[in-house]
Design a protein around this motif. Sequence first.
Motif, PDB file in Angstrom:
ATOM      1  N   ARG A 169       0.840  -1.202   0.000  1.00  0.00           N
ATOM      2  CA  ARG A 169       0.000   0.000   0.000  1.00  0.00           C
ATOM      3  C   ARG A 169       0.878   1.256   0.000  1.00  0.00           C
ATOM      4  NH1 ARG A 169      -3.507   1.119   5.040  1.00  0.00           N
ATOM      5  NH2 ARG A 169      -4.330  -0.935   4.591  1.00  0.00           N
ATOM      6  N   PRO A 170       0.483   2.256  -0.816  1.00  0.00           N
ATOM      7  CA  PRO A 170       1.247   3.506  -0.820  1.00  0.00           C
ATOM      8  C   PRO A 170       0.890   4.341   0.416  1.00  0.00           C
ATOM      9  CG  PRO A 170      -0.608   3.678  -2.306  1.00  0.00           C
ATOM     10  CD  PRO A 170      -0.673   2.298  -1.707  1.00  0.00           C
ATOM     11  N   VAL A 171       1.910   4.859   1.045  1.00  0.00           N
ATOM     12  CA  VAL A 171       1.673   5.720   2.219  1.00  0.00           C
ATOM     13  C   VAL A 171       2.339   7.071   1.939  1.00  0.00           C
ATOM     14  CG1 VAL A 171       2.065   6.038   4.692  1.00  0.00           C
ATOM     15  CG2 VAL A 171       1.598   3.743   3.772  1.00  0.00           C
ATOM     16  N   LEU A 195      -1.454  10.736 -12.220  1.00  0.00           N
ATOM     17  CA  LEU A 195      -1.005   9.505 -12.857  1.00  0.00           C
ATOM     18  C   LEU A 195      -1.643   8.239 -12.302  1.00  0.00           C
ATOM     19  CD1 LEU A 195       2.768  10.427 -13.186  1.00  0.00           C
ATOM     20  CD2 LEU A 195       1.079  10.314 -15.017  1.00  0.00           C
ATOM     21  N   CYS A 196      -2.216   8.292 -11.141  1.00  0.00           N
ATOM     22  CA  CYS A 196      -2.806   7.079 -10.570  1.00  0.00           C
ATOM     23  C   CYS A 196      -3.831   6.496 -11.550  1.00  0.00           C
ATOM     24  CB  CYS A 196      -3.496   7.374  -9.247  1.00  0.00           C
ATOM     25  SG  CYS A 196      -4.491   5.952  -8.713  1.00  0.00           S
ATOM     26  N   PRO A 197      -3.623   5.290 -12.045  1.00  0.00           N
ATOM     27  CA  PRO A 197      -4.535   4.734 -13.058  1.00  0.00           C
ATOM     28  C   PRO A 197      -5.938   4.486 -12.520  1.00  0.00           C
ATOM     29  CG  PRO A 197      -2.838   3.122 -12.452  1.00  0.00           C
ATOM     30  CD  PRO A 197      -2.496   4.379 -11.734  1.00  0.00           C
ATOM     31  N   PHE A 235      -9.972   1.797  -3.270  1.00  0.00           N
ATOM     32  CA  PHE A 235      -9.819   1.619  -4.721  1.00  0.00           C
ATOM     33  C   PHE A 235      -8.363   1.548  -5.175  1.00  0.00           C
ATOM     34  CE2 PHE A 235     -14.061   3.216  -4.060  1.00  0.00           C
ATOM     35  CZ  PHE A 235     -14.792   2.262  -4.749  1.00  0.00           C
ATOM     36  N   CYS A 236      -7.418   1.821  -4.308  1.00  0.00           N
ATOM     37  CA  CYS A 236      -6.014   1.705  -4.680  1.00  0.00           C
ATOM     38  C   CYS A 236      -5.663   0.239  -4.885  1.00  0.00           C
ATOM     39  CB  CYS A 236      -5.147   2.304  -3.571  1.00  0.00           C
ATOM     40  SG  CYS A 236      -3.415   1.802  -3.692  1.00  0.00           S
ATOM     41  N   LYS A 237      -5.049  -0.083  -6.048  1.00  0.00           N
ATOM     42  CA  LYS A 237      -4.714  -1.483  -6.311  1.00  0.00           C
ATOM     43  C   LYS A 237      -3.277  -1.800  -5.947  1.00  0.00           C
ATOM     44  CE  LYS A 237      -3.915  -0.421 -11.183  1.00  0.00           C
ATOM     45  NZ  LYS A 237      -4.487  -0.556 -12.529  1.00  0.00           N
ATOM     46  N   GLY A 238      -2.557  -0.805  -5.447  1.00  0.00           N
ATOM     47  CA  GLY A 238      -1.214  -1.078  -4.964  1.00  0.00           C
ATOM     48  C   GLY A 238      -0.167  -1.229  -6.044  1.00  0.00           C
ATOM     49  N   CYS A 239      -0.392  -0.594  -7.197  1.00  0.00           N
ATOM     50  CA  CYS A 239       0.530  -0.789  -8.325  1.00  0.00           C
ATOM     51  C   CYS A 239       1.872  -0.102  -8.109  1.00  0.00           C
ATOM     52  CB  CYS A 239      -0.098  -0.301  -9.613  1.00  0.00           C
ATOM     53  SG  CYS A 239      -0.332   1.491  -9.681  1.00  0.00           S
ATOM     54  N   GLY A 240       1.901   0.913  -7.260  1.00  0.00           N
ATOM     55  CA  GLY A 240       3.158   1.581  -6.964  1.00  0.00           C
ATOM     56  C   GLY A 240       3.567   2.651  -7.954  1.00  0.00           C
ATOM     57  N   LEU A 241       2.730   2.915  -8.902  1.00  0.00           N
ATOM     58  CA  LEU A 241       3.057   3.924  -9.909  1.00  0.00           C
ATOM     59  C   LEU A 241       3.267   5.299  -9.268  1.00  0.00           C
ATOM     60  CD1 LEU A 241       1.335   3.820 -13.329  1.00  0.00           C
ATOM     61  CD2 LEU A 241       1.993   6.015 -12.383  1.00  0.00           C
ATOM     62  N   CYS A 242       2.421   5.624  -8.313  1.00  0.00           N
ATOM     63  CA  CYS A 242       2.525   6.928  -7.648  1.00  0.00           C
ATOM     64  C   CYS A 242       3.862   7.056  -6.921  1.00  0.00           C
ATOM     65  CB  CYS A 242       1.372   7.138  -6.669  1.00  0.00           C
ATOM     66  SG  CYS A 242       1.204   5.802  -5.472  1.00  0.00           S
ATOM     67  N   ALA A 243       4.283   5.971  -6.268  1.00  0.00           N
ATOM     68  CA  ALA A 243       5.543   6.010  -5.514  1.00  0.00           C
ATOM     69  C   ALA A 243       6.723   6.175  -6.456  1.00  0.00           C
ATOM     70  CB  ALA A 243       5.684   4.737  -4.686  1.00  0.00           C
TER      71      ALA A 243
HETATM   72  S1  SF4 Z   1      -0.860   4.766  -8.323  1.00  0.00           S
HETATM   73 FE1  SF4 Z   1      -1.262   2.639  -7.777  1.00  0.00          FE
HETATM   74  S2  SF4 Z   1      -0.429   2.466  -5.701  1.00  0.00           S
HETATM   75 FE2  SF4 Z   1      -0.640   4.649  -6.105  1.00  0.00          FE
HETATM   76  S3  SF4 Z   1      -2.642   5.168  -5.288  1.00  0.00           S
HETATM   77 FE3  SF4 Z   1      -2.933   4.689  -7.440  1.00  0.00          FE
HETATM   78  S4  SF4 Z   1      -3.464   2.536  -7.470  1.00  0.00           S
HETATM   79 FE4  SF4 Z   1      -2.599   2.971  -5.448  1.00  0.00          FE
END
Ligand code: SF4
Lengths: 402, 102
Positions: free
Chosen positions: B40-42, B57-59, B76-84
């Motif tokens: 999970r992104p924090v 950018l969050c898909p 709804f966050c799928k944990g893809c890590g794109l944001c990080a």
């Molecule tokens: S980019 Fe991915 S990890 Fe970040 S908030 Fe969106 S779904 Fe969650």
Amino acid sequence: MSNDTLTARRAFMSANDAVSYGVRLCRPEVIAAYPITPQTSVVEKLSEFIAGGEMDCQFINVESEHSAMAAVMGAAMMGCRTFTASSSQGLLYMCEMLHYVSGSRFPIVMMNANRTVAAPWNIFGDHRDSLAMRDAGWLQVYVENGQEALDAVIQAYKVAEDPAVRTPVMVCLDGFVLTHTYEVVSIPGQREVDAFLPPFVPGENVLDLANPRSLCISVAPEWQTEFRHQQQEAMAAARRAIAGADGDFAGVFGRRWGGMVEEYRCEDAEYVLMGLGSVMGTTRLVVDKLREEGLKVGLVKVRYFRPFPNEEIAALGRRVKGIGVIDRDVSFGNAGALYTEAKAALYSAGDASPHTVNFIAGLSGRDITKEHLETMYRKVIALTEGKAEREIQFAGLRWEEW
Amino acid sequence: MPKPTVSVFQYPRTREEMPRGPYAKAGVLVEANAGWRVFRPVIQTARCRKCQQCWLLCPDGAIDRTGECYTVDYNFCKGCGLCATECPAKAIAMVKEGAKGE
Ligand code: SF4
Ligand code: SF4
């Protein structure tokens, strides 16, 4: 309105041109198309009308038939009246979108120039393309000549847009024999067509900023069946709408085509040939000739293949002794599509069920001659008199006797 | 971007209530959908520059910027890590679900 000047007149034209005039008179707002022989001249003519300011319509050139159908579906989502046309390989390429359009209940009208499908490669006419789309959820009407083509287009919009139907319609014309053959055609006046076919009033499945909706949604197994049942009910409503449109059309334009089927000299007929499209024109001449010999023959032109005229054919089956079904297609491993369905419809005639035989003919543009048709009638008569006939015959096959 | 709240979809009760052609009212969310997340992104708000990259950018549109700080909608966050990965301030940490302290 840029095209309200078209007044009723007669002109010498191909059936493809007749379709173009029919479409023009219906005032579609969006046309998208990709050319394919023998459909091309329909969309060429329509693009000429638009370029010349005679039609107020958006013409979208697309890179494929799949895109053509997708583009008109998009326009239908905005509540537009639309048109496209295709044939053969192009229709097959469009197949996925045909299901999308019917399942989404957009009343799109398209013309299909009937042409066989490869391989072997061949550009000439038979019904293997549109009949392969039998289960795509579209109404299908097969026409006999250019006048019927023009009139069927106008009636097609009327039927498709009927609120109880809201289902797309495919108007099928035999490639070359109709599409590229010239005849005198009556072009109705714009004012009369406007009165017969008012502007399209879309249903609720349109994009609307004031009332946002998701269209073409996913539907889980628990609810799919209900939507499919709606499509089946729409086809039942189409039977009434087809008869209604034909009657109303006759009232305004003085021409009636018969709705689901047209019977010719069938009142007291004992032996009939049944078929789709242009071959029925030649068959009329053969009926007249054999009637002069005292033979009780008639013909049944099946106009709508979807919905299928089950009741009409069952009723015919109770009156006649023998039926020969001409199919310009074959479903390899079984019979022609029309024969299969007609035979199923005749099952309800019970013990009164007539003798039946299937003539596979006119494949890939091969002529069906008057001689062939006369032989077919004589074979049907022989069958009823006890002579054995193969149930499925390729008419005019080089290695056979006829 | 606040999402519509999760609500119950009202199915047609009769034949007449069935939509003519398959369509539905837009913007209806019928369930939270994030059960498959491993990390999970924090967002460490002290490091956040509010540059909007993660929000843009969050898909899944799972980042909310309506409040004082940027927050993640874990429904709804799928944990893809794109944001990080994209955060220029390295303000987003990907933390294993169920890890101590989270
Ligand atoms: S980019 Fe991915 S990890 Fe970040 S908030 Fe969106 S779904 Fe969650
Ligand atoms: S990308 Fe990083 S710095 Fe930019 S708003 Fe998101 S958390 Fe803050």
